[in-house]
Design a protein around this motif. Sequence first.
Motif, PDB file in Angstrom:
ATOM      1  N   LEU A   1     -69.918 -15.684   4.622  1.00  0.00           N
ATOM      2  CA  LEU A   1     -68.548 -16.151   4.848  1.00  0.00           C
ATOM      3  C   LEU A   1     -68.411 -17.639   4.532  1.00  0.00           C
ATOM      4  O   LEU A   1     -67.429 -18.068   3.912  1.00  0.00           O
TER       5      LEU A   1
ATOM      6  N   ILE B   1     -65.487  -9.283   4.605  1.00  0.00           N
ATOM      7  CA  ILE B   1     -66.732  -9.789   5.196  1.00  0.00           C
ATOM      8  C   ILE B   1     -66.664  -9.729   6.718  1.00  0.00           C
ATOM      9  O   ILE B   1     -67.629  -9.311   7.386  1.00  0.00           O
ATOM     10  N   VAL B   2     -65.519 -10.117   7.288  1.00  0.00           N
ATOM     11  CA  VAL B   2     -65.365 -10.074   8.745  1.00  0.00           C
ATOM     12  C   VAL B   2     -65.484  -8.636   9.244  1.00  0.00           C
ATOM     13  O   VAL B   2     -66.152  -8.355  10.259  1.00  0.00           O
TER      14      VAL B   2
ATOM     15  N   ASN C   1     -63.997 -20.767  -2.353  1.00  0.00           N
ATOM     16  CA  ASN C   1     -62.535 -20.754  -2.278  1.00  0.00           C
ATOM     17  C   ASN C   1     -61.977 -22.176  -2.337  1.00  0.00           C
ATOM     18  O   ASN C   1     -61.028 -22.468  -3.069  1.00  0.00           O
TER      19      ASN C   1
ATOM     20  N   THR D   1     -62.475 -12.372   2.319  1.00  0.00           N
ATOM     21  CA  THR D   1     -62.751 -12.848   3.678  1.00  0.00           C
ATOM     22  C   THR D   1     -62.609 -11.761   4.750  1.00  0.00           C
ATOM     23  O   THR D   1     -63.531 -11.556   5.552  1.00  0.00           O
TER      24      THR D   1
ATOM     25  N   THR E   1     -60.304  -5.236   7.974  1.00  0.00           N
ATOM     26  CA  THR E   1     -60.293  -5.423   6.518  1.00  0.00           C
ATOM     27  C   THR E   1     -58.920  -5.148   5.946  1.00  0.00           C
ATOM     28  O   THR E   1     -58.391  -5.936   5.139  1.00  0.00           O
TER      29      THR E   1
ATOM     30  N   VAL F   1     -68.339 -18.075   0.779  1.00  0.00           N
ATOM     31  CA  VAL F   1     -67.035 -17.684   0.220  1.00  0.00           C
ATOM     32  C   VAL F   1     -66.002 -18.767   0.477  1.00  0.00           C
ATOM     33  O   VAL F   1     -65.181 -19.095  -0.405  1.00  0.00           O
ATOM     34  N   PHE F   2     -66.012 -19.353   1.686  1.00  0.00           N
ATOM     35  CA  PHE F   2     -65.086 -20.450   1.992  1.00  0.00           C
ATOM     36  C   PHE F   2     -65.312 -21.634   1.051  1.00  0.00           C
ATOM     37  O   PHE F   2     -64.354 -22.277   0.587  1.00  0.00           O
TER      38      PHE F   2
ATOM     39  N   CYS G   1     -61.093 -14.723  -3.206  1.00  0.00           N
ATOM     40  CA  CYS G   1     -61.880 -15.147  -2.041  1.00  0.00           C
ATOM     41  C   CYS G   1     -61.101 -14.926  -0.756  1.00  0.00           C
ATOM     42  O   CYS G   1     -61.681 -14.526   0.274  1.00  0.00           O
ATOM     43  N   ASN G   2     -59.789 -15.174  -0.793  1.00  0.00           N
ATOM     44  CA  ASN G   2     -58.963 -14.892   0.374  1.00  0.00           C
ATOM     45  C   ASN G   2     -58.990 -13.408   0.721  1.00  0.00           C
ATOM     46  O   ASN G   2     -58.974 -13.023   1.900  1.00  0.00           O
TER      47      ASN G   2
END
Length: 285
Positions: A68, A44-45, A75, A41, A282, A71-72, A37-38
């Motif tokens: 996002l 996704i950004v 996580n 992130t 990314t 995902v957080f 997940c980290n």
Amino acid sequence: MPTLPAPDDPRWLLKTVFSRRSWTIPAAVLMSISFLCNGVTPVIVGRAIDDAIARGEVSSLVKWLLILVAVFAVNALAAWWGRGFFSRAMLVIGHDLRMEVTDRIQDPRGMAGQRRTAGELLSIASSDTQRVADAVLMTVFPVAEVCAIVYVAVMTARINIWLGIAIFLGGPLVVWISLRAAKPLRKRSTRRQAALARASAMATDVVQGLRILKGLGAIDTVRGRYQGVSDEAYEKTVDANGARARLNATTDATGSIYVIAVALAAGALALSSRMSVGELITVVG
């Protein structure tokens, strides 16, 4: 209930840290999810910048923001439960080891092996067993880190194949440097444990025979001997802590150089228009 391996088993340490697989395996899986997940992130950004911000599409930006947030949330839950399982495994294995040592000490048939003082047995049943229990860490976090490195290398290779190969090869290189830098710490930690065991043994023996020592008037003699043993334990501890500090400095410096090199390479590709702003975020993220 899982049992510890036989003391003469050549793979005793490996089997011991895996003796609570019902806790360590879920911990490794959940921490791998957290690490992935980290890694997701920044992807996704980057996609949000290229697909939404660059094009001025508000609906697309909202979509990526919701993704996002999801995902957080995953996580946070994975890290919470993963660390909980890991802590439980470490505590339970430590308890199993202490009970095993205690049962061995109290065995009516004797302990076998060399004769040990009460202080040495106390040190083995406390600090030494805790050291072994701490090794459970190696069954959880390295697995998650390997998964994260493979994922990052694959995602980077989709953007630029040579940059992905560099990341895939650079990760093991950083690990190798860290292992080389850890050799002095392993040696000095062994000496520290031996010195602490001697100090603990003498302190326990002095407490047990304190009345006799007072009767013999040998308090000053014993104080001098214990001070020497205690000073040695202090010096060995300082040496071990110094080796740990140098290891931390080496790993931090190596990791920083690795990240900076990747960022510079990605920046050069972005300046040459071979990588978009979102892809740059990314890779750097």
